[in-house]
Design an enzyme around this catalytic site. Structure first.
Site, mmCIF file in Angstrom:
data_model
loop_
_atom_site.group_PDB
_atom_site.id
_atom_site.type_symbol
_atom_site.label_atom_id
_atom_site.label_comp_id
_atom_site.label_asym_id
_atom_site.label_seq_id
_atom_site.Cartn_x
_atom_site.Cartn_y
_atom_site.Cartn_z
ATOM 1 N N ARG A 176 0.841 -1.199 0.000
ATOM 2 C CA ARG A 176 0.000 0.000 0.000
ATOM 3 C C ARG A 176 0.880 1.254 0.000
ATOM 4 O O ARG A 176 0.598 2.225 -0.711
ATOM 5 C CB ARG A 176 -0.961 -0.015 1.198
ATOM 6 C CG ARG A 176 -2.113 -1.009 0.998
ATOM 7 C CD ARG A 176 -3.138 -0.922 2.118
ATOM 8 N NE ARG A 176 -2.681 -1.574 3.339
ATOM 9 C CZ ARG A 176 -3.008 -2.813 3.710
ATOM 10 N NH1 ARG A 176 -3.814 -3.547 2.957
ATOM 11 N NH2 ARG A 176 -2.553 -3.319 4.831
ATOM 12 N N ASP B 142 -15.989 -3.953 -4.179
ATOM 13 C CA ASP B 142 -15.906 -5.158 -3.347
ATOM 14 C C ASP B 142 -17.303 -5.759 -3.240
ATOM 15 O O ASP B 142 -18.305 -5.055 -3.323
ATOM 16 C CB ASP B 142 -15.358 -4.834 -1.950
ATOM 17 C CG ASP B 142 -14.763 -6.055 -1.262
ATOM 18 O OD1 ASP B 142 -13.526 -6.194 -1.251
ATOM 19 O OD2 ASP B 142 -15.551 -6.888 -0.757
ATOM 20 N N CYS C 177 -2.837 -14.306 -3.833
ATOM 21 C CA CYS C 177 -2.453 -14.766 -2.492
ATOM 22 C C CYS C 177 -2.701 -16.267 -2.365
ATOM 23 O O CYS C 177 -2.846 -16.794 -1.273
ATOM 24 C CB CYS C 177 -3.212 -13.991 -1.416
ATOM 25 S SG CYS C 177 -4.989 -14.164 -1.520
HETATM 26 N N1 SAH Z 1 -6.829 -5.169 -1.009
HETATM 27 C C1 SAH Z 1 -7.464 -5.379 0.274
HETATM 28 C C2 SAH Z 1 -7.654 -6.845 0.595
HETATM 29 C C3 SAH Z 1 -8.501 -7.610 -0.405
HETATM 30 S S1 SAH Z 1 -9.041 -9.158 0.156
HETATM 31 C C4 SAH Z 1 -6.676 -4.645 1.350
HETATM 32 O O1 SAH Z 1 -5.607 -4.088 1.051
HETATM 33 O O2 SAH Z 1 -7.127 -4.615 2.487
HETATM 34 C C5 SAH Z 1 -10.140 -9.663 -1.068
HETATM 35 C C6 SAH Z 1 -11.482 -8.949 -1.090
HETATM 36 O O3 SAH Z 1 -12.195 -9.432 -2.212
HETATM 37 C C7 SAH Z 1 -12.383 -9.171 0.110
HETATM 38 O O4 SAH Z 1 -12.699 -7.925 0.678
HETATM 39 C C8 SAH Z 1 -13.660 -9.810 -0.468
HETATM 40 O O5 SAH Z 1 -14.849 -9.302 0.128
HETATM 41 C C9 SAH Z 1 -13.578 -9.408 -1.907
HETATM 42 N N2 SAH Z 1 -14.244 -10.260 -2.909
HETATM 43 C C10 SAH Z 1 -14.333 -11.611 -2.946
HETATM 44 N N3 SAH Z 1 -14.932 -12.011 -4.084
HETATM 45 C C11 SAH Z 1 -15.234 -10.877 -4.791
HETATM 46 C C12 SAH Z 1 -15.842 -10.618 -6.047
HETATM 47 N N4 SAH Z 1 -16.253 -11.622 -6.838
HETATM 48 N N5 SAH Z 1 -15.965 -9.348 -6.453
HETATM 49 C C13 SAH Z 1 -15.554 -8.319 -5.673
HETATM 50 N N6 SAH Z 1 -14.976 -8.513 -4.465
HETATM 51 C C14 SAH Z 1 -14.816 -9.764 -4.040
#
Ligand code: SAH
Length: 396
Positions: free
Chosen positions: A209, A250, A340
């Site tokens: 970030r 999200d 991940c």
């Molecule tokens: N980048 C974030 C972490 C992301 S974790 C950070 O820095 O904090 C992955 C995220 O993807 C989760 O919040 C989950 O709710 C979301 N997610 C899962 N499937 C999804 C989809 N099909 N479309 C959009 N978001 C999704």
């Protein structure tokens, strides 16, 4: 002390200091859930002390490869102190950090994060479950924290035959008093240790970030898209880097509710932030059809491939989102793309993204290769720990 005898030739991974013994490697021996066992080779040589997991395919997780070491209260105090000291040496610019990263800290299946003065622990296997009280005491002692919340709700517990368990394990007061605010790179971020994903926040992306904020500034990115934004960590980074407009996508409404709060808390213009609740894949398709352009895009999807077996399907899912995102970039635009999934190795991820770029007819330079922040220790002997990988691409 009970002994677990391995089949001939199955001692190799323990000799290489890899801490897992799979059920198929065990010749004979049994113990109770979490009981300490002496693991020995087919010819009776000592290999490791470990915790027995009768229900799991990972039948033993090694505590120690030193025959003289005792697995007792002092052992856990030592390992936890060492993990905490290692984090202090990293001088992390945040009061949200991972204190114990399971196998990489010699404490298999134990994850502990620290958010300010609040600790959150996840006990992921029979061994740490059995030593739970000892571990809780050692954590408070090593950190000086007084509250510890338990988030033992990870899916892996099912494979261990363990029930879910969540709640204050030490201190904490009111059950609902689970919101905390942390500082990350000078930004203020809120999370809820009871209701948030994982232990509340994705600490592994902390350094990425900060990098993103620097990249946005360096390249003067104005319009930013943050897909799979969770509570908007990368969105705040974009605004901190000088972006004029950031869209956070999200599927989780509760996660998105934090985004606006973060924009306010950090003194950014509310009009600069837009949230979209829904499927990121669908959003990307619609944006493409509408002819939209972004100066920077973040793709940080959930674990599409939890295991190596699901890698094929996951590879297609990663390719799809990258194929859709790349043509949305303005010339010179940046893509931070992540996986991940432990089952997707960095070279495979590179190939997937290259394939997506080929299909999209987009060329890009690789500016950086990204990993998890160093408090999510990855050791030479436990490659599975190196699960998060990412690329910074710049469209030509
Ligand atoms: N980048 C974030 C972490 C992301 S974790 C950070 O820095 O904090 C992955 C995220 O993807 C989760 O919040 C989950 O709710 C979301 N997610 C899962 N499937 C999804 C989809 N099909 N479309 C959009 N978001 C999704």
């Amino acid at each position: 002390m009970k002994s677990i005898r391995l089949r001939p030739g199955r001692e190799r991974s323990l000799l290489h200091r890899h801490p897992w013994v799979f059920d198929g490697a065990v010749d004979k021996g049994r113990a109770d859930a979490g009981e300490t066992v002496r693991v020995e080779s087919a010819d009776g040589r000592f290999l490791a002390w470990g915790a027995f997991s009768p229900a799991s395919r990972i039948r033993v997780r090694a505590w120690s490869f030193d025959e003289a070491e005792r697995i007792d209260h002092a052992f856990f105090a030592r390992r936890i102190q060492a993990a905490v000291a290692a984090r202090q040496a990293l001088a992390i610019d945040s009061d949200g950090l991972r204190l114990v990263h399971a196998e990489a800290d010699g404490l298999p299946a134990l994850v502990v994060d620290r958010y300010g003065d609040t600790l959150v622990a996840q006990f992921g296997a029979a061994g740490v479950e059995r030593w739970r009280e000892t571990i809780a005491d050692a954590l408070l002692q090593a950190t000086g924290c007084t509250r510890l919340y338990e988030r033992s709700d990870a899916a892996v517990r099912q494979m261990e035959g363990l029930e879910e368990r969540c709640g204050w394990l030490r201190g904490g007061g009111e059950p609902d008093d689970t919101g905390v605010t942390i500082r990350e790179h000078g930004w203020r971020l809120t999370l809820d240790v009871a209701r948030g994903h994982k232990t509340g926040y994705y600490l592994d992306q902390r350094d990425n970030r900060a990098r993103f904020a620097a990249l946005v500034r360096q390249f003067g990115a104005q319009r930013v898209l943050n897909c799979f934004s969770y509570t908007g960590g990368f969105s705040i980074a974009a605004l901190a880097g000088g972006a004029r407009e950031v869209t956070s996508v999200d599927s989780s409404g509760p996660a998105l509710a934090h985004v606006g709060e973060h924009v306010r808390l950090n003194g950014f213009d509310a009009a600069a932030s837009r949230t979209v609740e829904g499927d990121a894949n669908r959003f990307l398709r619609d944006a493409l059809a509408a002819g939209e352009r972004f100066d920077a895009i973040v793709l940080d999807p959930p674990k599409f491939a939890p295991t190596a077996a699901s890698a094929d399907r996951a590879a297609r899912a990663y390719k799809d989102i990258n194929r859709l995102a790349l043509p949305l970039l303005a010339p010179g635009g940046l893509l931070l793309t992540f996986s991940c999934s432990g089952g997707i190795a960095p070279d495979l991820f590179h190939k997937i993204v290259a394939g997506a770029a080929m299909d999209a007819g987009v060329d890009a330079d690789i500016l950086q290769r990204l990993h998890a922040a160093p408090d999510h220790a990855a050791t030479l002997f436990f490659p599975e720990g190196d699960y998060l990988k990412g690329l910074v691409l710049r469209r030509r």
